[in-house]
Scaffold this active site. Structure first.
Site, PDB file in Angstrom:
ATOM      1  N   ASN A  38       0.855  -1.190   0.000  1.00 11.62           N
ATOM      2  CA  ASN A  38       0.000   0.000   0.000  1.00 11.62           C
ATOM      3  C   ASN A  38       0.893   1.241   0.000  1.00 11.62           C
ATOM      4  O   ASN A  38       1.825   1.296  -0.810  1.00 11.62           O
ATOM      5  CB  ASN A  38      -1.113  -0.036   1.041  1.00 11.62           C
ATOM      6  CG  ASN A  38      -0.715  -0.249   2.476  1.00 11.62           C
ATOM      7  OD1 ASN A  38      -0.251  -1.311   2.833  1.00 11.62           O
ATOM      8  ND2 ASN A  38      -0.891   0.734   3.328  1.00 11.62           N
ATOM      9  N   ASP A  39       0.622   2.228   0.808  1.00 10.24           N
ATOM     10  CA  ASP A  39       1.197   3.573   0.671  1.00 10.24           C
ATOM     11  C   ASP A  39       2.652   3.667   0.200  1.00 10.24           C
ATOM     12  O   ASP A  39       3.519   2.939   0.700  1.00 10.24           O
ATOM     13  CB  ASP A  39       1.188   4.283   2.026  1.00 10.24           C
ATOM     14  CG  ASP A  39      -0.072   4.099   2.796  1.00 10.24           C
ATOM     15  OD1 ASP A  39      -1.024   3.527   2.255  1.00 10.24           O
ATOM     16  OD2 ASP A  39      -0.106   4.525   3.957  1.00 10.24           O
ATOM     17  N   ARG A 163       0.020   8.876  13.261  1.00 10.75           N
ATOM     18  CA  ARG A 163       0.913   8.160  12.341  1.00 10.75           C
ATOM     19  C   ARG A 163       1.282   8.954  11.083  1.00 10.75           C
ATOM     20  O   ARG A 163       0.783  10.016  10.832  1.00 10.75           O
ATOM     21  CB  ARG A 163       0.267   6.831  11.933  1.00 10.75           C
ATOM     22  CG  ARG A 163      -1.096   6.936  11.294  1.00 10.75           C
ATOM     23  CD  ARG A 163      -1.622   5.527  10.968  1.00 10.75           C
ATOM     24  NE  ARG A 163      -2.974   5.550  10.443  1.00 10.75           N
ATOM     25  CZ  ARG A 163      -4.072   5.374  11.167  1.00 10.75           C
ATOM     26  NH1 ARG A 163      -3.993   5.169  12.468  1.00 10.75           N
ATOM     27  NH2 ARG A 163      -5.263   5.409  10.594  1.00 10.75           N
ATOM     28  N   GLU A 218      -4.989  10.507   7.285  1.00  3.73           N
ATOM     29  CA  GLU A 218      -3.766   9.721   7.155  1.00  3.73           C
ATOM     30  C   GLU A 218      -2.799  10.418   6.184  1.00  3.73           C
ATOM     31  O   GLU A 218      -3.201  11.225   5.347  1.00  3.73           O
ATOM     32  CB  GLU A 218      -4.101   8.327   6.624  1.00  3.73           C
ATOM     33  CG  GLU A 218      -5.065   7.565   7.532  1.00  3.73           C
ATOM     34  CD  GLU A 218      -5.268   6.120   7.116  1.00  3.73           C
ATOM     35  OE1 GLU A 218      -5.117   5.241   7.982  1.00  3.73           O
ATOM     36  OE2 GLU A 218      -5.573   5.853   5.933  1.00  3.73           O
TER      37      GLU A 218
HETATM   38  C1  FRU Z   1      -2.936   4.456   4.857  1.00  2.07           C
HETATM   39  C2  FRU Z   1      -2.500   3.702   6.081  1.00  2.07           C
HETATM   40  C3  FRU Z   1      -1.570   4.546   6.940  1.00  2.07           C
HETATM   41  C4  FRU Z   1      -0.796   3.530   7.689  1.00  2.07           C
HETATM   42  C5  FRU Z   1      -0.646   2.429   6.681  1.00  2.07           C
HETATM   43  C6  FRU Z   1      -0.650   1.044   7.242  1.00  2.07           C
HETATM   44  O1  FRU Z   1      -3.244   3.658   3.779  1.00  2.07           O
HETATM   45  O2  FRU Z   1      -3.619   3.259   6.817  1.00  2.07           O
HETATM   46  O3  FRU Z   1      -2.239   5.478   7.759  1.00  2.07           O
HETATM   47  O4  FRU Z   1       0.423   4.023   8.144  1.00  2.07           O
HETATM   48  O5  FRU Z   1      -1.724   2.563   5.770  1.00  2.07           O
HETATM   49  O6  FRU Z   1      -0.305   0.105   6.281  1.00  2.07           O
END
Ligand code: FRU
Length: 489
Positions: A38-39, A163, A218
């Site tokens: 992901n991110d 976070r 986020e």
């Molecule tokens: C966003 C998120 C962030 C977190 C990460 C966890 O997509 O939820 O806030 O750090 O993914 O994988």
């Protein structure tokens, strides 16, 4: 010293990645090749190369205890794989190395700052900000982690939702923004500063949702661009708002002026990308003065679905894009380096379309295609459709309605099942029936750049490779210009 968990991840990569056929992977979009991503994390220039890390579970195509995967590039298009950078191997991050960012230090080291997640035996959870120092391949976690924890939170700030630190340097100080859940149940962005990146103090709450733009915020990013201050965030649980914001996890751009007190006076607020798959973007400044953005090209609400069961990876990044601010809005264009990979130019000018048509040489699935449409004569056409990735039951269509001033993307026949969100409609600036759309197509994606990047819209699509047709459909007479290049990457 490499921990057991990190060694295990690297061994897994060494064993599995070489066996993966490149024909299964996107041609020029970053994926994990194995597992889940992901991110984007740690997008930064280090020793003359751009490094990109990502949220990563190497072992399965589903989200699980987060590692940081790692790639690098010189031109944002060709990426080189590097070994897994972080594993959740310390007491303060045993439940995940969540998102964060990176910066090159003056002493030549690469600094990562990320969120360590720790669940306690009594069911509580702490998210704290942690450091790791490295050389572009190997990273050593800082011995006194975490460096920013709940005692630096404002009153009522949640230690469970704290976070995604984004770091930069300004006037000899380090600055970090993070997301935080406030006592009203919605998100905010906190600003911290430090002289040494180890000892931090809180400066301000840069901006807060106050329950207007979703819940938790986020992955913030804050930077100056074209004389404005730009704050990007990714709100969870957005309610959806007409054509501007989709329901669920989406993205928000706030543009304004950041005061000396570290508070943003907002002037404009809009979505960053009008597609269905765009989340958690992160930017990097380049030495030639550009600001380049990359995002996860996936919608959280559809992550349980595997459009193609046999793919070795899940999750991909967008193409990196250059940003500008114009008239209070973010402008996005594919990075100019993409042009170095264009081949086989095919172009048409002043083609009159009324009904459905195809044009010789216009087809493909690895393309940089620009279609400019305008009325033919004085009558405004009713609608104009571009169909891409077309063939044998597959098509992804983009319909422009000049009377409504909207673009509607329908990807319901692009390999996704019926039960996911497959339509996205958004408003475009009225130009009396004139519209230009640039399409960037790769094996599993379509990214649109409307009217010179006034709007971008990203979609993950999964039609088979043979579905490479492109057609045009006009209700009423329209004139079009087309320029197509294949992307040879
Ligand atoms: C966003 C998120 C962030 C977190 C990460 C966890 O997509 O939820 O806030 O750090 O993914 O994988």
């Amino acid at each position: 010293m490499q921990s057991v968990l990190l060694s295990k991840a690297r061994e897994y990569e060494n064993e599995h990645i070489p066996k993966i056929s490149p024909a299964l992977l996107p041609r020029f979009h970053v994926t994990g090749e194995v597992g889940w991503i992901n991110d984007p994390n740690g997008f930064s220039l280090y020793r003359g190369e751009y490094h990109l890390f990502f949220q990563y579970n190497p072992y399965s195509t589903h989200w699980d205890t987060m590692h940081w995967g790692h790639v690098k590039t010189r031109d944002f298009i060709r990426w080189e794989r590097l070994p897994c950078a972080l594993a959740p191997d310390e007491s303060y991050d045993k439940d995940g190395c969540f998102s964060g960012s990176a910066i090159e230090l003056r002493d030549g080291r690469h600094l990562l700052i990320y969120t360590g997640v720790r669940k306690t035996d009594d069911g509580d959870e702490y998210q704290t900000q942690c450091l790791a120092f490295g050389d572009g391949i190997n990273y050593e976690k800082y011995e006194n982690n975490p460096v920013i924890s709940d005692e630096l939170l404002p009153e009522g700030g949640s230690h469970v939702h704290f976070r995604d630190p984004k770091i930069w340097e300004s006037d000899g100080k380090f600055c970090v923004v993070t997301g935080n859940l406030t006592c009203d149940g919605s998100g905010a962005v906190l600003l911290f500063e430090s002289d040494d990146a180890v000892h931090w103090s809180r400066v301000s709450t840069v901006a807060a949702s106050e329950n207007r733009f979703g819940r938790m915020w986020e992955c913030p990013d804050l930077f100056k661009l074209d004389g404005k201050d730009v704050l990007l965030v990714s709100p969870q649980e957005m309610r959806g708002d007409g054509m501007e914001f989709i329901f669920g996890n989406t993205t928000l751009c706030l543009i304004g002026e950041l005061g000396d007190d570290g508070v943003l006076t907002r002037e404009t607020e809009h979505t960053i990308d009008y597609g269905l798959d765009f989340y958690a973007p992160q930017t990097v400044p380049t030495p030639d003065g550009r600001r380049v953005i990359i995002a996860w090209m996936q919608y959280w609400n559809s992550v349980e679905i595997r459009p193609v069961e046999t793919l070795p990876f899940f999750g991909q990044m967008t193409l990196p894009r250059e940003l500008n601010v114009r008239d209070g809005r973010l402008i996005q264009k594919p990075v100019r380096e993409l042009e170095n990979y264009r081949k086989n130019r095919v172009s048409y000018t002043d083609i009159s379309v009324d009904g459905k048509t195809t044009l010789p040489g216009i087809r493909g699935r690895s393309l940089d295609l620009t279609v400019a449409v305008r009325p033919d004569g004085t009558d405004l056409y009713k609608s104009f459709i571009v169909n891409v990735a077309e063939g044998e039951g597959y098509v992804t269509s983009i319909r422009y309605r000049p009377d409504k001033g909207t673009v509607l993307v329908n990807r319901s026949r692009s390999g996704w099942p019926e039960n996911v969100m497959n339509h996205r409609e958004f408003a475009v600036r009225d130009r009396q029936g004139e519209i230009t759309i640039r399409f960037i197509l790769d094996r599993y994606s379509m990214e649109l750049f409307v009217n010179g990047g006034e709007q971008a819209a990203s979609f993950a699509i999964f039609p088979p490779e043979e579905a490479d047709g492109i057609s045009f459909e006009s209700k009423g007479k329209a004139l079009i210009n087309i320029e197509q290049y294949t992307l040879d990457i």
